[in-house]
Design an enzyme around this catalytic site. Sequence first.
Site: not given
Ligand code: 13P
Length: 253
Positions: A10, A98, A176, A237-238
């Site tokens: 998140w 990360h 992202g 992520g998103g």
């Molecule tokens: P997104 O799915 O938003 O590209 O982020 C990936 C991420 O960094 C998961 O740890």
Amino acid sequence: MRKKIVAGNWKMHTNIREGVALASAIDKAVEKSEIKSEIGIIIAPPLTHLSLINQVINDERVCLAAQNCSSESKGAFTGEVSAKMLHSVGVKAVIVGHSERRAYYGETDEILTKKIKSVIENSMLPIFCCGEVLEQREKGIHFELVKSQIENALFGFTSEEYSKIIIAYEPVWAIGTGKTASSAQAQEMHEFIRKTVESKFGKDLAENTTILYGGSVKASNAKELFSQKDVDGGLVGGASLDADEFLEIIKSF
Ligand code: 13P
């Protein structure tokens, strides 16, 4: 057999009310759906939410993770939270290394090794992230780079310790940005990571390593990515901030 996992990171999103609502929605949706039993589901909310979210998760399929932990076990480290503290509030896995932590908080391979050790010592699973930035891919040094990240952070562990580690390949240029690695690019790197692991820990441990792909995973591309031989799921992520979308991704297996 290695586990298939969909994990939601998140990042720094949601306040406590929104976070609890999101976790409850995911938990209820998982409870109602017929998700294959071999698929692990992980959510990594912000630190402030962990304790309360642990209380609202009913389905034991949903596993609670933290996004980071301290490399130290205790002491005068203002603002830090140890692996032991996380374990005490019900956390079962911790994301380590990360790319956002490496880039913005100067986390080195040496620090990451200490964090992973601490996570394992406190009976949790480390989710170790690796991946190249765009410039490194364009120069053609992405394999070398990922290999060195894995060697530096993981090769000092015993086989017993290593067997607890989950790896997440997250090409930084795909995080992202809406730009996902193609399934062929993901497969190529995941196979390379497995070979790298095999060179140190042997075939069995390499075959049993769960390697997640992260970087703009969504319901619309998850099926294709997860169908690759060496892609064992995603670190999302998103798209993990929307319970329906997250569930669709989980169902992509
Ligand atoms: P997104 O799915 O938003 O590209 O982020 C990936 C991420 O960094 C998961 O740890």
